[in-house]
Design a protein around this motif. Structure first.
Motif, PDB file in Angstrom:
ATOM      1  N   SER A 129       0.825  -1.194   0.000  1.00  0.00           N
ATOM      2  CA  SER A 129       0.000   0.000   0.000  1.00  0.00           C
ATOM      3  C   SER A 129       0.870   1.259   0.000  1.00  0.00           C
ATOM      4  O   SER A 129       1.853   1.336   0.718  1.00  0.00           O
ATOM      5  CB  SER A 129      -0.897  -0.023   1.234  1.00  0.00           C
ATOM      6  OG  SER A 129      -1.814   1.026   1.151  1.00  0.00           O
ATOM      7  N   THR A 187      -1.345   3.096  -7.986  1.00  0.00           N
ATOM      8  CA  THR A 187      -2.474   3.863  -8.508  1.00  0.00           C
ATOM      9  C   THR A 187      -1.981   5.115  -9.215  1.00  0.00           C
ATOM     10  O   THR A 187      -2.466   5.464 -10.288  1.00  0.00           O
ATOM     11  CB  THR A 187      -3.437   4.228  -7.363  1.00  0.00           C
ATOM     12  OG1 THR A 187      -3.930   3.024  -6.796  1.00  0.00           O
ATOM     13  CG2 THR A 187      -4.599   5.053  -7.856  1.00  0.00           C
ATOM     14  N   THR A 188      -1.013   5.789  -8.621  1.00  0.00           N
ATOM     15  CA  THR A 188      -0.477   7.004  -9.229  1.00  0.00           C
ATOM     16  C   THR A 188       0.057   6.705 -10.626  1.00  0.00           C
ATOM     17  O   THR A 188      -0.208   7.448 -11.574  1.00  0.00           O
ATOM     18  CB  THR A 188       0.636   7.587  -8.337  1.00  0.00           C
ATOM     19  OG1 THR A 188       0.112   7.758  -7.015  1.00  0.00           O
ATOM     20  CG2 THR A 188       1.124   8.917  -8.860  1.00  0.00           C
TER      21      THR A 188
HETATM   22  N1  LIG Z   1      -2.422  14.255  -3.991  1.00  0.00           N
HETATM   23  C1  LIG Z   1      -1.413  13.744  -3.259  1.00  0.00           C
HETATM   24  N2  LIG Z   1      -0.652  14.543  -2.481  1.00  0.00           N
HETATM   25  C2  LIG Z   1       0.352  14.034  -1.763  1.00  0.00           C
HETATM   26  N3  LIG Z   1       0.700  12.729  -1.711  1.00  0.00           N
HETATM   27  C3  LIG Z   1      -0.018  11.886  -2.464  1.00  0.00           C
HETATM   28  C4  LIG Z   1      -1.113  12.337  -3.270  1.00  0.00           C
HETATM   29  N4  LIG Z   1      -1.647  11.260  -3.896  1.00  0.00           N
HETATM   30  C5  LIG Z   1      -0.920  10.201  -3.500  1.00  0.00           C
HETATM   31  N5  LIG Z   1       0.053  10.558  -2.639  1.00  0.00           N
HETATM   32  C6  LIG Z   1       1.026   9.661  -2.012  1.00  0.00           C
HETATM   33  O1  LIG Z   1       1.678   8.951  -3.017  1.00  0.00           O
HETATM   34  C7  LIG Z   1       1.935   7.621  -2.609  1.00  0.00           C
HETATM   35  C8  LIG Z   1       1.447   6.636  -3.632  1.00  0.00           C
HETATM   36  O2  LIG Z   1       0.044   6.636  -3.656  1.00  0.00           O
HETATM   37  P1  LIG Z   1      -0.781   5.592  -4.521  1.00  0.00           P
HETATM   38  O3  LIG Z   1      -2.203   5.945  -4.388  1.00  0.00           O
HETATM   39  O4  LIG Z   1      -0.211   5.539  -5.892  1.00  0.00           O
HETATM   40  O5  LIG Z   1      -0.491   4.228  -3.758  1.00  0.00           O
HETATM   41  P2  LIG Z   1      -0.948   2.756  -4.124  1.00  0.00           P
HETATM   42  O6  LIG Z   1       0.273   2.003  -4.477  1.00  0.00           O
HETATM   43  O7  LIG Z   1      -2.039   2.788  -5.117  1.00  0.00           O
HETATM   44  O8  LIG Z   1      -1.482   2.230  -2.724  1.00  0.00           O
HETATM   45  P3  LIG Z   1      -2.769   1.353  -2.371  1.00  0.00           P
HETATM   46  O9  LIG Z   1      -2.381  -0.065  -2.578  1.00  0.00           O
HETATM   47  O10 LIG Z   1      -2.982   1.660  -0.921  1.00  0.00           O
HETATM   48  O11 LIG Z   1      -3.885   1.817  -3.249  1.00  0.00           O
HETATM   49  C9  LIG Z   1       1.285   7.450  -1.245  1.00  0.00           C
HETATM   50  O12 LIG Z   1       2.295   7.509  -0.264  1.00  0.00           O
HETATM   51  C10 LIG Z   1       0.370   8.626  -1.143  1.00  0.00           C
HETATM   52  O13 LIG Z   1       0.263   9.062   0.185  1.00  0.00           O
END
Ligand SMILES: Nc1ncnc2c1ncn2[C@@H]1O[C@H](COP(=O)(O)OP(=O)(O)OP(=O)(O)O)[C@@H](O)[C@H]1O
Ligand SMILES: [Mg+2]
Lengths: 353, 267
Positions: free
Chosen positions: A38, A43-44
């Motif tokens: 996580s 997702t980003t």
């Molecule tokens: N708008 C934002 N401003 C600041 N930090 C952000 C923003 N969006 C995402 N992040 C940070 O970027 C990182 C990656 O987020 P992301 O949503 O891509 O994670 P993920 O791998 O999809 O996790 P999960 O499995 O929980 O969905 C996280 O640490 C998150 O807190």
């Protein structure tokens, strides 16, 4: 369908890198899975491909053309959202037709393609229903049909199965995979469920802290993890901390001398897969065929049905997990029992620090 | 014990409801009295006071004025209030909290204060720009927009909470630009809030007396002002009949609206 290339893609929020220097080539028709804990940036990354997040750096190429700064509605990417994001006020058929209307297709073509898409996900006859009149699994399939109807260049799936119950998840996995093969869809899926990733992917990408740690097949990741993180994240490993004294010789912090394969002198960790370690009652110490054979004490047993996990204490600092099949008349360990464990040198992976 | 509590609660609710309904019941009753000077018990019943409304041009004109002002103010209030609500709900800007409070302020500020300040503002505007402002139809509408906006903002904001933002992203992913997304996805999702906001905004504008007193010009009086002026020299059931007509119209509008959006859910 088209190939998808990510070139040194980064996303920064202030000083924090949500995604850092991600480069990936996804072949036409390939099913790529982004796997990671996580918050690692899965997702980003996916949203940068869809166009919802503008990269701080790097490029996205879809079918050879640069789409990095193109808004989402001008990219031909079909996305299935974790919450499905069906339009609640539109019928199933209208949901599926939406993307086709945006492409200004003639009415007759739209109707035909909506029927086709619904047939693909086995929802023929459900066109007149509203999303709230469907089960979670059916809603998921509408979301898929809606994304497929536009014949996207790339299909993007963000944890598409996380809202389904365990049994349904297994079925839908297979369904999505078969549909993807049949249509030759270039697909990127995001998940933090290992089993899901392993069963569906052609190729996997393991991410951590915004960066790609390893790209490869299931076998690559499991047999030849690139680093300690991957070894711990894909499948399971027990790590013995210590140092490589000379190539092939490892000494744990607990003082055990072990044979290993490779490694450079210096601080390191020795990773062992629980199912690659042999275990036997102490009385029967015939493990002479193995490079390592050590006495230990059973400290904890967890009974998993088909498998049994045995935690063995080797020294005050070293503990090992051994996994055995639960066979009739097989070894049945008791807590406190003295045992002998062993493994070939090649089974231990050395990760220098 | 449980029964006792339930009875007490129901009783209290009944008392409150009766208290609210009593004046309404009296007004409706009064509108059907035959005699001119209201006294109890009535001499008999008649519908003549309803006919009397139509004989008096000022009531008809006042009604038309109120309707025109209310409709126009509501339309413009929607055009301003809906985007404002969207902005407040989504754009994290620094002065968000104070701006949100400011937009809801006209609900709390007494009408007389609102009317006075608007009057002064119009005077200054007229002096500064050298055009007619005071007492014009548009100045009155401008004033009413101020009391419509809070309702629109409040009710649209409430309905935005039920909107899944991913649906808007899904629309864009399927090829809809932001404009199309707004009309095809966002507006249908927040329609209950828009409809309720428009309804309450209109009712507020239609019934507004205090602020309008400062803003109306000669010959442009709104219905509440006509009623007030009439009461100053005469009390007969005509006023009650006018009120009954208003109650029926507003109640009807609410019932019809409620068929499409459940008001109790957004308000
Ligand atoms: N708008 C934002 N401003 C600041 N930090 C952000 C923003 N969006 C995402 N992040 C940070 O970027 C990182 C990656 O987020 P992301 O949503 O891509 O994670 P993920 O791998 O999809 O996790 P999960 O499995 O929980 O969905 C996280 O640490 C998150 O807190
Ligand atoms: Mg995520």
């Amino acid at each position: 369908m088209a190939r998808l290339d990510l070139e040194k893609l980064s996303k920064r929020y202030g000083d924090f890198f949500a995604v850092r220097d991600v480069s990936l080539q996804i072949a036409d028709g390939e099913f790529l899975v982004l796997l990671g804990p996580s918050g690692c940036g899965k997702t980003t990354t996916l949203r940068m491909v869809a166009g919802f997040i503008e990269p701080s750096d790097g490029a996205v190429r879809l079918g050879g053309s640069d789409v990095t700064v193109l808004p989402p509605w001008k990219r031909n990417a079909g996305m299935v959202f974790q919450s499905y994001a069906l339009f609640p006020h539109l019928s199933v058929a209208q949901n599926v037709a939406f993307g086709l209307e945006m492409r200004k297709l003639p009415r007759a073509d739209i109707e035909r393609r909506v029927e086709e898409a619904l047939a693909l996900v086995r929802l023929t006859g459900f066109g007149g229903r509203l999303p709230r009149q469907l089960s979670g699994g059916q809603q998921q399939r509408v979301a898929l049909a809606r994304a497929l109807a536009i014949r996207p260049d790339v299909l993007l799936l963000d944890e598409p199965l996380s809202n389904l119950d365990a049994k349904l998840r297994q079925e839908v996995r297979v369904e999505i995979r078969e549909l993807q093969r049949q249509l030759g869809l270039t697909t990127v899926m995001v998940t933090h469920d290992q089993e899901e990733a392993l069963t569906m992917a052609d190729r996997l990408v393991v991410m951590n802290e915004g960066a790609v740690r390893q790209v490869g097949s299931q076998r690559d990741l499991y047999e030849r993890p690139a680093d300690r993180f991957v070894a711990g994240f894909v499948g399971r490993s027990t790590f013995l901390d210590g140092a490589v004294e000379a190539p092939g010789r490892f000494r744990t912090d607990g003082g055990l001398a072990l044979a290993c394969a490779g490694g450079m002198p210096g601080r390191a960790a020795l990773a062992l897969r629980p199912e690659r370690v042999e275990i036997a009652p102490s009385a029967n110490t015939n493990m002479s065929g193995l490079d390592n054979s050590l006495p230990g004490t059973v400290e904890f047993v967890s009974y998993l049905g088909a498998l049994i996990d045995i935690h063995v204490r080797l020294s005050p600092q070293d503990r090992l997990v051994v996994q055995i099949a639960n066979r009739d008349g097989g070894f049945a360990p008791d807590v406190g029992q003295p045992v002998q464990v062993g493994w070939p040198a090649a089974a231990g992976l050395v990760f220098n620090e | 014990m449980r029964h006792l509590r339930r009875w007490a609660l129901n009783g209290a609710a009944a008392v409150a409801l009766g208290y609210i309904l009593m004046p309404l019941v009296f007004v409706v009753w009064l509108a059907f009295f035959r005699q001119e000077i209201p006294s109890f018990p009535p001499d008999g019943y008649s519908l003549k006071w309803f006919a009397a409304i139509l004989d008096q041009r000022k009531f008809v004109d006042g009604f038309r004025n109120s309707l025109q002002v209310g409709v126009l103010a509501t339309a413009i209030g929607l055009a301003l209030g809906v985007p404002a609500a969207l902005c407040l709900a989504r754009r994290p800007f620094r002065l968000r909290t104070p701006v949100a409070s400011l937009l809801l302020m006209p609900l709390i500020v007494p009408g007389v204060v609102l009317g006075t300040s608007m009057y002064v503002f119009h005077v200054e505007l007229e002096n500064g720009l050298d055009v007619d402002v005071l007492g014009t139809f548009y100045a009155l509408v401008a004033g009413h927009i101020v009391i419509v906006i809070p309702w629109v903002v409040r009710l649209v904001t409430a309905s935005l909470a039920g909107l899944d933002r991913a649906t808007e992203e899904a629309a864009q992913n399927l090829g809809a630009n932001p404009w199309v997304t707004f009309w095809r996805i966002t507006v249908p999702a927040i329609r209950p809030g828009i409809v309720a906001g428009a309804l309450f905004g209109f009712v507020t504008s239609f019934g507004n007396l205090e602020m309008s007193l400062f803003l109306v010009g000669p010959g442009r009086t709104t219905l509440p002002i006509v009623i007030l002026q009439y009461l100053e020299w005469k009390i007969d059931p005509t006023i009650a009949a006018v009120s009954v007509v208003q109650i029926v119209l507003i109640g009807g509008a609410m019932l019809i609206t409620d068929r499409y959006v459940k008001l109790a859910r957004v308000v």
